[in-house]
Design an enzyme around this catalytic site. Structure first.
Site, PDB file in Angstrom:
ATOM      1  N   ALA A 124       0.797  -1.231   0.000  1.00  0.00           N
ATOM      2  CA  ALA A 124       0.000   0.000   0.000  1.00  0.00           C
ATOM      3  C   ALA A 124       0.827   1.277   0.000  1.00  0.00           C
ATOM      4  O   ALA A 124       0.273   2.363   0.133  1.00  0.00           O
ATOM      5  CB  ALA A 124      -0.923  -0.010   1.229  1.00  0.00           C
ATOM      6  N   ASN A 193       2.510  -3.474   7.745  1.00  0.00           N
ATOM      7  CA  ASN A 193       3.561  -3.940   6.852  1.00  0.00           C
ATOM      8  C   ASN A 193       4.206  -2.773   6.105  1.00  0.00           C
ATOM      9  O   ASN A 193       5.357  -2.862   5.676  1.00  0.00           O
ATOM     10  CB  ASN A 193       3.000  -4.947   5.847  1.00  0.00           C
ATOM     11  CG  ASN A 193       2.757  -6.312   6.464  1.00  0.00           C
ATOM     12  OD1 ASN A 193       3.618  -6.862   7.142  1.00  0.00           O
ATOM     13  ND2 ASN A 193       1.581  -6.861   6.258  1.00  0.00           N
ATOM     14  N   HIS A 223      -1.337   6.789   4.553  1.00  0.00           N
ATOM     15  CA  HIS A 223       0.076   6.632   4.876  1.00  0.00           C
ATOM     16  C   HIS A 223       0.819   7.860   4.365  1.00  0.00           C
ATOM     17  O   HIS A 223       0.706   8.210   3.188  1.00  0.00           O
ATOM     18  CB  HIS A 223       0.672   5.383   4.219  1.00  0.00           C
ATOM     19  CG  HIS A 223      -0.044   4.112   4.548  1.00  0.00           C
ATOM     20  ND1 HIS A 223       0.032   3.514   5.782  1.00  0.00           N
ATOM     21  CD2 HIS A 223      -0.857   3.325   3.792  1.00  0.00           C
ATOM     22  CE1 HIS A 223      -0.692   2.407   5.777  1.00  0.00           C
ATOM     23  NE2 HIS A 223      -1.233   2.275   4.578  1.00  0.00           N
TER      24      HIS A 223
END
Length: 272
Positions: A124, A193, A223
């Protein structure tokens, strides 16, 4: 059922470990021949899948023998238990759960194992190729990652009642944890992750500072990567829709795996 592995000169024989939110999308695309130069050979899962999978369901040992490449789409535990065995057998391994590599001893063993090759998908997060390129100039002075998700996707067994209450009653962002990329993925094995992926690109788990934020308004998982050094400054921001079947992961992750598979299969036109 036993499937015989064919030489790597032909189509890449791929086995998927995990028939969940990531594995189903990746496996279905492979079965429908959407990745040039790669095909789905088998599926590994600890549940009987019956006709739900478009390829034979095999035990892990048989899958290793049948495939040129194993795609891990089932969590960090698979990497710890099977990663080295896959590589020493001569089969390649594509890892989605990069958080497993926060264990220095495991990372060292996997990176030294062979003749199979290990690769990692960015999942991602974007900009990892640039961060890897920047490493050629020397270490970055500062690398920070802030991950913001819905509170319900971040709840963990180790959390005390006070923290859980703050998360569940929050009307705005609440910082759940701050630490290094070595510390945070261990505490959130299904949700961070990205932190390990950034650290792999930077080349130093302890150099990446991570903030995990719970926000009841986080319809999109966000993020933000910020990095700086004597050679430049970089900022990458991603906002993804969570997977409806597994909100702890973003919808984009299986497509990042498919992109990695296309590159490994040698499809032309890939950005590498």
């Amino acid at each position: 059922m036993t499937v015989t592995r064919t030489p790597k000169a032909g189509t890449l024989k791929v086995g998927i470990v995990g028939w969940g939110a990531i594995g189903r999308v990746v496996g279905t695309a492979l079965a429908q021949q959407e990745v040039q130069g790669a095909e789905l050979t088998c599926v590994v899962d600890n549940r009987p899948l019956g006709d739900a999978a478009p390829a034979p369901q095999l035990p892990f040992e048989e899958a290793i023998a049948a495939c040129d490449l194993i795609v891990e789409a089932a969590g960090q535990g698979v990497v710890r238990e099977w990663g080295e065995r896959v590589l020493t057998s001569g089969t390649d391994l594509l890892v989605a759960s990069t958080g497993a590599l926060t264990d220095d001893e495991l990372a060292e063993r996997l990176l030294a194992a062979g003749p199979g090759r290990i690769s990692f998908t960015g999942g991602a997060v974007g900009g990892l190729d640039l961060l890897q390129a920047v490493r050629s100039f020397g270490p970055l002075d500062e690398v920070c990652l802030t991950t913001t998700k819905l509170p319900s996707t971040l709840e963990q067994p180790w959390m005390d009642e006070e923290l859980l209450a703050r998360m569940r009653s929050a009307t705005g962002p609440v910082e759940v944890m701050a630490g290094s990329a070595r510390e945070v993925p261990v505490k959130f094995p299904k949700s961070t992750n990205v932190a390990a992926s950034v650290a792999l690109a930077v080349g130093d788990l302890d150099a990446v500072r991570v903030r995990v934020v719970a926000d009841p308004a986080a319809v999109l998982t966000r993020h933000v990567v910020e990095a700086s050094g004597p050679h430049g400054a970089y900022r990458f921001e991603m906002a993804h829709r969570p997977d409806p079947g597994n909100p702890a992961t973003s919808q984009v992750v299986p497509y990042a795996v498919l992109r990695s598979l296309a590159a490994l299969a040698g499809r032309s036109g890939q950005i590498l």
